[in-house]
Design a protein around this motif. Structure first.
Motif, PDB file in Angstrom:
ATOM      1  N   ARG A 118      10.463   9.938   8.999  1.00 27.56           N
ATOM      2  CA  ARG A 118       9.695  10.020   7.748  1.00 27.56           C
ATOM      3  C   ARG A 118       9.499   8.620   7.187  1.00 27.56           C
ATOM      4  N   LEU A 119       8.270   8.327   6.754  1.00 21.04           N
ATOM      5  CA  LEU A 119       7.936   7.057   6.113  1.00 21.04           C
ATOM      6  C   LEU A 119       7.327   7.362   4.753  1.00 21.04           C
ATOM      7  N   TRP A 120       7.799   6.662   3.717  1.00 20.28           N
ATOM      8  CA  TRP A 120       7.235   6.873   2.383  1.00 20.28           C
ATOM      9  C   TRP A 120       7.299   5.627   1.542  1.00 20.28           C
TER      10      TRP A 120
ATOM     11  N   PRO B  16       0.827  -1.209   0.000  1.00 24.10           N
ATOM     12  CA  PRO B  16       0.000   0.000   0.000  1.00 24.10           C
ATOM     13  C   PRO B  16       0.861   1.258   0.000  1.00 24.10           C
ATOM     14  N   THR B  17       0.273   2.345  -0.433  1.00 22.94           N
ATOM     15  CA  THR B  17       0.947   3.630  -0.295  1.00 22.94           C
ATOM     16  C   THR B  17       0.818   4.052   1.166  1.00 22.94           C
ATOM     17  N   ILE B  18       1.619   4.997   1.592  1.00 19.15           N
ATOM     18  CA  ILE B  18       1.533   5.460   2.976  1.00 19.15           C
ATOM     19  C   ILE B  18       0.158   6.084   3.228  1.00 19.15           C
ATOM     20  N   LYS B  19      -0.417   6.716   2.212  1.00 19.41           N
ATOM     21  CA  LYS B  19      -1.751   7.311   2.351  1.00 19.41           C
ATOM     22  C   LYS B  19      -2.794   6.224   2.611  1.00 19.41           C
ATOM     23  N   ASP B  20      -2.757   5.148   1.837  1.00 23.96           N
ATOM     24  CA  ASP B  20      -3.698   4.039   2.036  1.00 23.96           C
ATOM     25  C   ASP B  20      -3.466   3.369   3.388  1.00 23.96           C
ATOM     26  N   PHE B  21      -2.215   3.202   3.746  1.00 24.81           N
ATOM     27  CA  PHE B  21      -1.877   2.545   5.009  1.00 24.81           C
ATOM     28  C   PHE B  21      -2.401   3.329   6.215  1.00 24.81           C
ATOM     29  N   MET B  22      -2.325   4.647   6.160  1.00 20.99           N
ATOM     30  CA  MET B  22      -2.757   5.469   7.287  1.00 20.99           C
ATOM     31  C   MET B  22      -4.273   5.418   7.485  1.00 20.99           C
TER      32      MET B  22
END
Length: 145
Positions: free
Chosen positions: A143-145, A23-29
């Motif tokens: 930072r996580l990406w 997943p992208t970090i956006k989806d993961f969050m």
């Protein structure tokens, strides 16, 4: 030669598929629970390998400050980062994007980087990945990406 080309193509396709599977970090969050690997950096230095990031929950009695604020039985979101050197960071979500580092006595002092105000309150700024800022210095901590 044709067989070698076929095997090489399969290997590349497999790598591309695996790279796209996370997943992208956006989806993961957006997830309540789960785990995924992300590129990661600590105080501006990128880690040599990806970090394993997990979402889960902990009871507020895990830390004296949390117990004082929330009582002893509140479920709070927890983000655990396992670094390539096997060190682990655990950040519990508190109010207003504030994070508490469970490894410290004081607990607080960290926040998720936000962007301009949205209709429903502040929004995470994920334009450069998920950034945890050190509130006392105002500088990027993780930072996580």
């Amino acid at each position: 030669m044709k067989l070698l080309s076929y095997v090489a193509c399969l290997a590349v396709c497999s790598i591309v598929t695996q790279a796209q599977a996370g997943p992208t970090i956006k989806d993961f969050m957006k997830l309540d629970k789960g785990e995924a690997y992300f590129n990661c950096a600590y105080k501006g230095k990128t880690a040599s390998k990806k970090c394993l990031v997990k979402h889960s929950y902990v009871k507020s009695n895990i830390h004296p400050v949390l117990k004082q604020i929330y009582g002893s039985n509140e479920n709070l979101p927890l983000m655990t980062i396992k670094w390539p050197d096997n060190d682990t960071s655990r950040y519990v979500s508190m109010d207003s994007f504030e994070l508490g580092n469970l490894e410290t006595k004081e607990l607080g002092g960290f926040s998720l980087r936000t962007t301009e105000q949205c209709l429903e309150g502040w929004c995470l700024d994920l334009s450069r990945g998920l950034i945890i800022d050190n509130a006392s210095t105002g500088k990027e901590h993780v930072r996580l990406w």
